[in-house]
Structures are given as structure tokens and as C-alpha cells.
Design an enzyme around this catalytic site. Structure first.
Site, PDB file in Angstrom:
ATOM      1  N   ILE A 158      17.790 -65.053  97.146  1.00 51.07           N
ATOM      2  CA  ILE A 158      18.656 -63.924  97.515  1.00 51.07           C
ATOM      3  C   ILE A 158      19.926 -64.367  98.224  1.00 51.07           C
ATOM      4  O   ILE A 158      20.814 -63.562  98.499  1.00 51.07           O
ATOM      5  CB  ILE A 158      17.911 -62.890  98.400  1.00 51.07           C
ATOM      6  CG1 ILE A 158      17.197 -63.593  99.563  1.00 51.07           C
ATOM      7  CG2 ILE A 158      16.932 -62.073  97.571  1.00 51.07           C
ATOM      8  CD1 ILE A 158      16.571 -62.638 100.548  1.00 51.07           C
ATOM      9  N   GLY A 159      20.023 -65.637  98.546  1.00 49.42           N
ATOM     10  CA  GLY A 159      21.237 -66.104  99.217  1.00 49.42           C
ATOM     11  C   GLY A 159      21.349 -67.604  99.140  1.00 49.42           C
ATOM     12  O   GLY A 159      20.350 -68.310  99.028  1.00 49.42           O
ATOM     13  N   ARG A 160      22.587 -68.052  99.164  1.00 46.97           N
ATOM     14  CA  ARG A 160      22.787 -69.493  99.189  1.00 46.97           C
ATOM     15  C   ARG A 160      23.884 -69.769 100.211  1.00 46.97           C
ATOM     16  O   ARG A 160      24.886 -69.082 100.248  1.00 46.97           O
ATOM     17  CB  ARG A 160      23.197 -69.965  97.802  1.00 46.97           C
ATOM     18  CG  ARG A 160      22.778 -71.381  97.537  1.00 46.97           C
ATOM     19  CD  ARG A 160      22.820 -71.751  96.066  1.00 46.97           C
ATOM     20  NE  ARG A 160      21.497 -71.857  95.478  1.00 46.97           N
ATOM     21  CZ  ARG A 160      21.253 -71.602  94.195  1.00 46.97           C
ATOM     22  NH1 ARG A 160      22.208 -71.186  93.416  1.00 46.97           N
ATOM     23  NH2 ARG A 160      20.034 -71.748  93.721  1.00 46.97           N
ATOM     24  N   GLY A 161      23.659 -70.744 101.076  1.00 43.65           N
ATOM     25  CA  GLY A 161      24.665 -71.078 102.083  1.00 43.65           C
ATOM     26  C   GLY A 161      24.999 -72.548 101.988  1.00 43.65           C
ATOM     27  O   GLY A 161      24.649 -73.221 101.021  1.00 43.65           O
ATOM     28  N   PHE A 206      23.894 -75.018 103.675  1.00 44.36           N
ATOM     29  CA  PHE A 206      22.838 -76.002 103.943  1.00 44.36           C
ATOM     30  C   PHE A 206      21.545 -75.732 103.200  1.00 44.36           C
ATOM     31  O   PHE A 206      20.571 -76.452 103.369  1.00 44.36           O
ATOM     32  CB  PHE A 206      22.548 -76.043 105.442  1.00 44.36           C
ATOM     33  CG  PHE A 206      23.774 -76.388 106.222  1.00 44.36           C
ATOM     34  CD1 PHE A 206      24.217 -77.693 106.282  1.00 44.36           C
ATOM     35  CD2 PHE A 206      24.508 -75.411 106.852  1.00 44.36           C
ATOM     36  CE1 PHE A 206      25.364 -78.022 106.979  1.00 44.36           C
ATOM     37  CE2 PHE A 206      25.655 -75.724 107.553  1.00 44.36           C
ATOM     38  CZ  PHE A 206      26.088 -77.036 107.609  1.00 44.36           C
ATOM     39  N   GLY A 207      21.500 -74.701 102.420  1.00 44.78           N
ATOM     40  CA  GLY A 207      20.248 -74.424 101.733  1.00 44.78           C
ATOM     41  C   GLY A 207      20.281 -73.042 101.117  1.00 44.78           C
ATOM     42  O   GLY A 207      21.338 -72.480 100.868  1.00 44.78           O
ATOM     43  N   VAL A 256      18.191 -69.000 100.635  1.00 40.49           N
ATOM     44  CA  VAL A 256      17.308 -67.993 101.206  1.00 40.49           C
ATOM     45  C   VAL A 256      16.585 -67.319 100.050  1.00 40.49           C
ATOM     46  O   VAL A 256      17.210 -66.977  99.043  1.00 40.49           O
ATOM     47  CB  VAL A 256      18.112 -66.934 102.014  1.00 40.49           C
ATOM     48  CG1 VAL A 256      17.185 -65.918 102.642  1.00 40.49           C
ATOM     49  CG2 VAL A 256      18.967 -67.600 103.085  1.00 40.49           C
ATOM     50  N   LYS A 263      14.269 -68.981 104.710  1.00 45.12           N
ATOM     51  CA  LYS A 263      15.498 -69.773 104.693  1.00 45.12           C
ATOM     52  C   LYS A 263      15.108 -71.246 104.752  1.00 45.12           C
ATOM     53  O   LYS A 263      14.346 -71.653 105.631  1.00 45.12           O
ATOM     54  CB  LYS A 263      16.347 -69.391 105.907  1.00 45.12           C
ATOM     55  CG  LYS A 263      17.666 -70.105 105.991  1.00 45.12           C
ATOM     56  CD  LYS A 263      18.559 -69.333 106.939  1.00 45.12           C
ATOM     57  CE  LYS A 263      19.739 -70.103 107.410  1.00 45.12           C
ATOM     58  NZ  LYS A 263      20.641 -69.298 108.211  1.00 45.12           N
ATOM     59  N   LYS A 270      30.439 -62.943 110.829  1.00 42.53           N
ATOM     60  CA  LYS A 270      31.215 -62.558 109.647  1.00 42.53           C
ATOM     61  C   LYS A 270      30.373 -61.585 108.832  1.00 42.53           C
ATOM     62  O   LYS A 270      29.145 -61.493 109.069  1.00 42.53           O
ATOM     63  CB  LYS A 270      31.593 -63.797 108.834  1.00 42.53           C
ATOM     64  CG  LYS A 270      30.430 -64.680 108.464  1.00 42.53           C
ATOM     65  CD  LYS A 270      30.906 -65.994 107.883  1.00 42.53           C
ATOM     66  CE  LYS A 270      29.705 -66.886 107.591  1.00 42.53           C
ATOM     67  NZ  LYS A 270      30.069 -68.251 107.270  1.00 42.53           N
ATOM     68  N   ASN A 293      26.867 -62.296 107.594  1.00 47.41           N
ATOM     69  CA  ASN A 293      25.755 -62.421 108.539  1.00 47.41           C
ATOM     70  C   ASN A 293      25.304 -61.081 109.113  1.00 47.41           C
ATOM     71  O   ASN A 293      24.492 -61.040 110.022  1.00 47.41           O
ATOM     72  CB  ASN A 293      26.156 -63.345 109.701  1.00 47.41           C
ATOM     73  CG  ASN A 293      26.465 -64.742 109.210  1.00 47.41           C
ATOM     74  OD1 ASN A 293      25.948 -65.144 108.173  1.00 47.41           O
ATOM     75  ND2 ASN A 293      27.307 -65.460 109.932  1.00 47.41           N
ATOM     76  N   THR A 344      34.518 -69.618 105.131  1.00 50.84           N
ATOM     77  CA  THR A 344      35.747 -68.880 105.368  1.00 50.84           C
ATOM     78  C   THR A 344      36.074 -68.865 106.859  1.00 50.84           C
ATOM     79  O   THR A 344      35.235 -68.512 107.678  1.00 50.84           O
ATOM     80  CB  THR A 344      35.656 -67.436 104.807  1.00 50.84           C
ATOM     81  OG1 THR A 344      36.690 -66.681 105.415  1.00 50.84           O
ATOM     82  CG2 THR A 344      34.332 -66.768 105.092  1.00 50.84           C
TER      83      THR A 344
HETATM   84  N1  LIG Z   1      16.475 -62.115 106.472  1.00 53.55           N
HETATM   85  C1  LIG Z   1      17.205 -61.915 105.382  1.00 53.55           C
HETATM   86  N2  LIG Z   1      16.962 -60.859 104.576  1.00 53.55           N
HETATM   87  C2  LIG Z   1      17.715 -60.644 103.473  1.00 53.55           C
HETATM   88  N3  LIG Z   1      18.731 -61.445 103.077  1.00 53.55           N
HETATM   89  C3  LIG Z   1      19.012 -62.499 103.823  1.00 53.55           C
HETATM   90  C4  LIG Z   1      18.275 -62.807 105.008  1.00 53.55           C
HETATM   91  N4  LIG Z   1      18.800 -63.921 105.551  1.00 53.55           N
HETATM   92  C5  LIG Z   1      19.817 -64.295 104.753  1.00 53.55           C
HETATM   93  N5  LIG Z   1      19.951 -63.456 103.705  1.00 53.55           N
HETATM   94  C6  LIG Z   1      20.932 -63.543 102.606  1.00 53.55           C
HETATM   95  O1  LIG Z   1      21.268 -64.900 102.392  1.00 53.55           O
HETATM   96  C7  LIG Z   1      22.676 -65.118 102.630  1.00 53.55           C
HETATM   97  C8  LIG Z   1      22.857 -66.477 103.250  1.00 53.55           C
HETATM   98  O2  LIG Z   1      22.119 -66.510 104.462  1.00 53.55           O
HETATM   99  P1  LIG Z   1      22.594 -67.340 105.694  1.00 53.55           P
HETATM  100  O3  LIG Z   1      24.022 -66.973 105.955  1.00 53.55           O
HETATM  101  O4  LIG Z   1      21.651 -67.167 106.821  1.00 53.55           O
HETATM  102  O5  LIG Z   1      22.448 -68.786 105.078  1.00 53.55           O
HETATM  103  P2  LIG Z   1      23.179 -70.069 105.519  1.00 53.55           P
HETATM  104  O6  LIG Z   1      22.715 -71.159 104.642  1.00 53.55           O
HETATM  105  O7  LIG Z   1      22.998 -70.245 106.976  1.00 53.55           O
HETATM  106  O8  LIG Z   1      24.662 -69.655 105.220  1.00 53.55           O
HETATM  107  P3  LIG Z   1      25.967 -70.127 105.911  1.00 53.55           P
HETATM  108  O9  LIG Z   1      26.602 -70.898 104.821  1.00 53.55           O
HETATM  109  O10 LIG Z   1      26.679 -68.838 106.246  1.00 53.55           O
HETATM  110  O11 LIG Z   1      25.634 -70.927 107.110  1.00 53.55           O
HETATM  111  C9  LIG Z   1      23.094 -63.943 103.533  1.00 53.55           C
HETATM  112  O12 LIG Z   1      24.469 -63.668 103.409  1.00 53.55           O
HETATM  113  C10 LIG Z   1      22.231 -62.829 102.988  1.00 53.55           C
HETATM  114  O13 LIG Z   1      22.796 -62.267 101.823  1.00 53.55           O
END
Ligand SMILES: Nc1ncnc2c1ncn2[C@@H]1O[C@H](COP(=O)(O)OP(=O)(O)OP(=O)(O)O)[C@@H](O)[C@H]1O
Length: 533
Positions: free
Chosen positions: A110-113, A115-116, A118, A133, A229, A232, A314
Site C-alpha cells: 500500500i505504500g513505498r518510501g 527505505f522500504g 508498507v 512497514k 507532509k 504522513n 520533497t
Molecule cells: N499505518 C498505515 N496504514 C495505511 N497506510 C499506510 C500506513 N503507514 C504508511 N502507509 C502508506 O504508506 C506510505 C508510505 O509510508 P511511510 O511514509 O511511513 O513510509 P516511509 O518508507 O517511511 O516513507 P518516507 O519515504 O516518507 O520516509 C504512506 O504515504 C501511506 O500511503
């Protein structure tokens, strides 16, 4: 930072010269790392023990008060208190279970950041749905993010607030760190803003107000988010907002920023000329791009997701004092909120440019660049509040009570904000619904096979692991949920209030059979912690 570099060096043995090896320097530095890790482990172990005792007492006292105030008959009271004690004992037993990724069915990403990723996941034993995550340790080490990841884990474990995404477990294996959090199916604010373009002041007010409460709750615990942002800010199924992603600020590539300083004299005309160049846009007569706010909005929307996924991230919401590395305090989070509020009402953030370095320049020289397009038709109160967030630290609204008293919030009932119907209700059909998230392809198929345990694990003990000692955490409520017998359910409704008020209880998996009197025992303790995690 230096330590991490040193650890990386030790890990790849050939980088050490033969002479160094002979002198035993590599060995001794590894020993020092282990001692430091052992010290850290012991400290966090005792902190966790103390917290556990405190939380347990608090759960009991909350339940006792509740029973007394609701005039529950004495016999029933005794019964319920016994139930709570039984739950506590069971919790102590279950928390020794070494949780690992195999305890979960891995579902959609559901998400990609940076470092990894989600993902949605289901705990096999309880059937509970969570967001997992997963962060790559080597990435965290090489980018100096170990402290940040620790901060995130600590904040989530310490701050129990309905404005903050709830952490249920954290654990690790040889290569990854895992955070098991509540799943917020409503999607993130970035996605909502991309879809809606702008929000009405009523909707924006609701979410900015909830953000104020979330930021207030972390500041109360002396944490600064620094990376607030829209990505988050997550929505639950009812449309209420929670803050997530703590401490993992992406390392903005500042190599080009060294030339930026507040006092440089800027030729703003030139800045505009160079700043807004985008080959994909047709050139206008005067050679400028982004002729109108509408164009700027379109441009922003095209780039927004790309920016979210890039390793640079960003910088649009980062406060000038953070960019200038001048030293900063909690006020920087209020700046970020001002930038988000501007974006909600105008459609793009106040200092947007397709080049992150230019955005940083605009932020640092915000006085020349903060403008409200007339088309956006903001009320004077909204403009005033944005102006009180996006300003020098000395003039910025810095306390939640000052912010809450601003006229733009005059209709907000702060104490009911999380009880009233949300300003926007996302469509969510069932607990596995991921329609409010983008679709992601699997890059690496989910790993199978238990990692990080068994005798072979000993062979894998590397300095890399020592950086993450003490990461394991289990939340009382989650462990209790694993073992909800009908017997325990009887007191569940009353227990819930006691659990909610003393919700987090950190656990480090380690038995206390060692005496900590000598160094050897400490090193052993750290190694065992790493092994057990
Ligand atoms: N608890 C959650 N429930 C639903 N979606 C989530 C949750 N945590 C994260 N996400 C989804 O995953 C995306 C990336 O999460 P997050 O920003 O925590 O990852 P990250 O790897 O730390 O990213 P960043 O590059 O911002 O550091 C979020 O924008 C959101 O869409």
C-alpha cells in the site's frame, strides 16, 4: 555517524589492512561496538521493565476507579480484577513469543518510501489486519538513519494518542526492521489532495485542526517530527486523521545547498527564469513557464507522486531553519503545517518548483516568494494563519494553545474533534479494502521461510545487528488480542478503558538470568538480544 561507518568497515573485512588486523584493531573496535550495544540494551531493558511495572499498576488503578464509579457489586469487582491479573500474566507469557514475519500473511503493498515498503498483512493467529512497514537495515545504516528509526520506534511505543498511528509490534530479522501498525484504510492526505485538487476551508479546517492536535501530542512528549507532509497524514475508515512516519526524514541531497544562505542577495527575476523551466511545457511568448496558478497546479500534480517515491523526497514542507541547519525547535513542525494548509487551499505548496534545490532556495527566501494567488480566494483569517506559520521562528505561532485560539478555528470544538463526523468520509468496503491506495507491483516476492532464529542465526551476528539492539516491542493490547478467551472477554469492556489509558508497554525479549556485573555478561546480553530479536 562515524560509528556506523566504522561498523560497515568491519563488516567487509577485506577493507581493513593486514597490519590493522594484526594489531587487533578491528577486533577491539568490534568489542567496543558490542559493549556500547550491550550498554544501550541494558538501559532500554531496565527502562522497559520500569515502564511495564508502571503501566501494569496504572491499568489496575484505572479499572479499580472505573468499577468503583460504576458501583459494580463487590463480588463482581473481585472477579474482574482477577481477570485483569490473569490477562497480565498471560501477557507476560505471550510476550516471550519471538514474533517474526512468518506470523503474518503478507497482502497487498500500500505504500513505498525511501527505505522500504508498507503492506497490508494479516496476523495468522488472531486474524487481525495490520499495516506492516519493512525497512532495509543496510539502507538505514548507509544513509545514517539508525537514530531516526530508533526515534520512530520509540515515539510510536511511548505516545499513546488517538491522533497518532498505533504501533502493535516491532521486530527485526537479519536484513529488515518491521513495524506492525494499525491499518488506516482511508489513504493518505497526499492522495486526497491529488484527487480533490483543493479543499474547501471547512474541510481544510477540520484536517488542519486534527493535525494541530497530533503535533501537540508529539510535542508534549518532546518529539519533533520535522518531516510533516501530506503523505504522513493518514485517514481512518471514518475519515479521521492520524499522523505517521516518525523520524524517518529523507536525506535531502544538500550538496547544492551549501551555496544557499539567508543573506545572499537574490535577483528574483533571474531566480524565476531559471526556476520554472520545464521542457515538457510549451514555451510562452516571454519565455517563462507556469503562466498561471492553474498551470502551476497541473505541473505540481504531475510531479507529486514522483517526488514522494524519489529517494530525495520533497522539501516543500521543510522549515527554513531546518534547511539552513541553524538549529531548530518544535516550531519547525508548525511551519510544515502552514505549507500543508496553503496547499490544501491553493492546490500546490507555497514554494513549489520542479527542482528541489530551487524549492529550498525559495523556502529560505520565503519573504520574496510567499504569495497568495487571487484565484484561490482565501478568507483573511486563513491568510493570516498561514502567515503566522510561514514566518521567522521568532514570530511564528509556537504553542498549540495560541494556534487553537486563532480566529480561523473559532468554530472548532477541540475536545470533540475526534468524536464528531469527519469532514470527508472515504469509501472503505471491508477491512481488506485498499482502494484508497495506489496499486504497486511486487518487486521482490514476499520472503518465505523463517529468518532470524535458530542456531544458524548466531553465524549471522554482525555489527549491523548491534545498531538495532532493543528494537523489539509488543503492545499490551495486541498481545492481549492474541489470547482473547471467552473468560477474559467478560471483563473486556471495562478493561478496555484501563488498557487505552495505559496502552503501550514495551517489551524487550530477554530473561534476567545474567548478572550485569562484568563486561562479558553485558556483551552476551546484547548478543542474545540480537539473536532473540
Ligand atoms: N499505518 C498505515 N496504514 C495505511 N497506510 C499506510 C500506513 N503507514 C504508511 N502507509 C502508506 O504508506 C506510505 C508510505 O509510508 P511511510 O511514509 O511511513 O513510509 P516511509 O518508507 O517511511 O516513507 P518516507 O519515504 O516518507 O520516509 C504512506 O504515504 C501511506 O500511503
Amino acid at each position: 555517524m562515524e560509528n556506523h561507518k566504522q561498523m560497515e568497515k568491519n563488516e567487509v573485512g577485506p577493507m581493513a589492512t593486514e597490519a590493522e588486523e594484526e594489531a587487533g584493531q578491528v577486533g577491539s573496535s568490534l568489542t567496543l561496538e558490542r559493549v556500547a550495544a550491550a550498554k544501550q540494551f541494558i538501559e532500554s531493558h531496565y527502562k522497559a521493565q520500569m515502564k511495564h511495572i508502571q503501566d501494569r499498576k496504572q491499568r489496575r488503578s484505572v479499572l479499580e476507579k472505573k468499577l468503583a464509579s460504576e458501583h459494580v457489586p463487590e463480588q463482581e469487582q473481585i472477579h474482574m480484577l482477577k481477570d485483569l491479573e490473569r490477562t497480565e500474566t498471560e501477557y507476560m507469557r505471550l510476550k516471550r513469543h519471538k514474533i517474526c514475519v512468518d506470523d503474518f500473511d503478507l497482502l497487498a503493498i500500500i505504500g513505498r518510501g525511501a527505505f522500504g515498503e508498507v503492506r497490508l498483512c494479516r496476523e495468522k493467529k488472531s486474524g487481525n489486519i495490520y499495516a506492516m512497514k519493512k525497512l532495509k537495515k543496510s539502507e538505514m545504516l548507509s544513509r545514517g538513519q539508525v537514530e531516526h528509526v530508533r526515534a520512530e520506534r520509540n515515539l510510536l511505543a511511548e505516545v499513546a494518542s488517538h491522533c497518532i498511528v498505533k504501533l502493535y509490534y516491532s521486530f527485526q530479522d537479519a536484513d529488515y526492521l518491521y513495524l506492525i501498525m494499525e491499518y488506516l484504510p482511508g489513504g493518505d492526505m497526499m492522495t486526497l489532495l491529488i484527487r480533490e485538487e483543493t479543499l474547501t476551508e471547512t474541510v481544510a479546517r477540520f484536517y488542519i485542526a486534527q493535525s494541530v492536535m497530533a503535533i501537540e501530542s508529539i510535542h508534549k512528549h518532546n518529539y519533533i517530527h520535522r518531516d510533516i507532509k501530506p503523505d504522513n497524514l493518514l485517514l481512518d475508515k471514518n475519515g479521521h486523521m492520524k499522523l505517521s512516519d516518525f523520524g524517518l526524514c529523507k536525506p535531502l541531497d544538500c550538496s547544492n545547498l551549501s551555496s544557499i544562505n539567508e543573506n545572499e542577495v537574490l535577483d528574483d527575476e533571474n531566480l524565476h527564469e531559471t526556476m520554472d523551466i520545464d521542457e515538457s511545457f510549451p514555451e510562452s511568448k516571454n519565455g517563462r513557464r507556469w503562466k498561471s496558478p492553474l498551470e502551476q497546479l497541473q505541473h505540481w500534480q504531475i510531479n507529486r507522486r514522483k517526488l514522494a517515491f524519489s529517494t530525495v523526497g520533497t522539501p516543500d514542507y521543510i522549515a527554513p531553519e531546518v534547511l539552513l541547519k541553524k538549529g531548530y525547535g518544535m516550531e519547525c513542525d508548525w511551519w510544515s503545517l502552514g505549507a500543508i494548509m496553503y496547499e490544501m487551499l491553493v492546490g500546490y505548496p507555497p514554494f513549489y518548483s520542479d527542482d528541489p534545490v530551487t524549492t529550498c532556495r525559495k523556502i529560505v527566501h520565503w519573504k520574496n516568494h510567499l504569495k497568495f494567488p487571487v484565484e484561490a480566494r482565501l478568507t483573511p483569517e486563513a491568510k493570516d494563519l498561514i502567515g503566522r506559520f510561514l514566518c521567522d521562528v521568532e514570530n511564528r505561532l509556537g504553542r498549540a494553545d495560541q494556534i487553537k485560539a486563532h480566529p480561523w478555528f473559532k468554530d472548532i470544538a477541540w475536545d470533540k474533534l475526534y468524536e464528531v463526523e469527519a469532514a470527508f468520509k472515504p469509501e472503505v468496503n471491508g477491512e481488506l479494502d485498499t482502494q484508497n491506495f495506489m496499486k504497486y507491483d511486487e518487486v521482490d516476492p514476499p520472503a518465505t521461510g523463517r529468518t532470524g532464529s535458530g542456531p544458524m542465526r548466531k553465524m549471522l551476528l554482525t555489527p549491523k545487528d548491534l545498531s538495532f539492539v532493543g528494537y523489539t516491542y509488543k503492545n499490551f493490547e495486541a498481545v492481549k488480542g492474541l489470547h482473547q478467551s471467552s473468560d477474559l472477554n467478560r471483563s473486556a469492556s471495562l478493561n478496555r478503558s484501563s488498557i487505552d489509558s495505559a496502552q503501550s508497554d514495551s517489551v524487550v525479549d530477554y530473561s534476567t538470568r545474567h548478572s550485569y556485573s562484568d563486561m562479558e555478561a553485558q556483551v552476551l546480553a546484547a548478543s542474545e538480544d540480537v539473536m532473540s530479536e
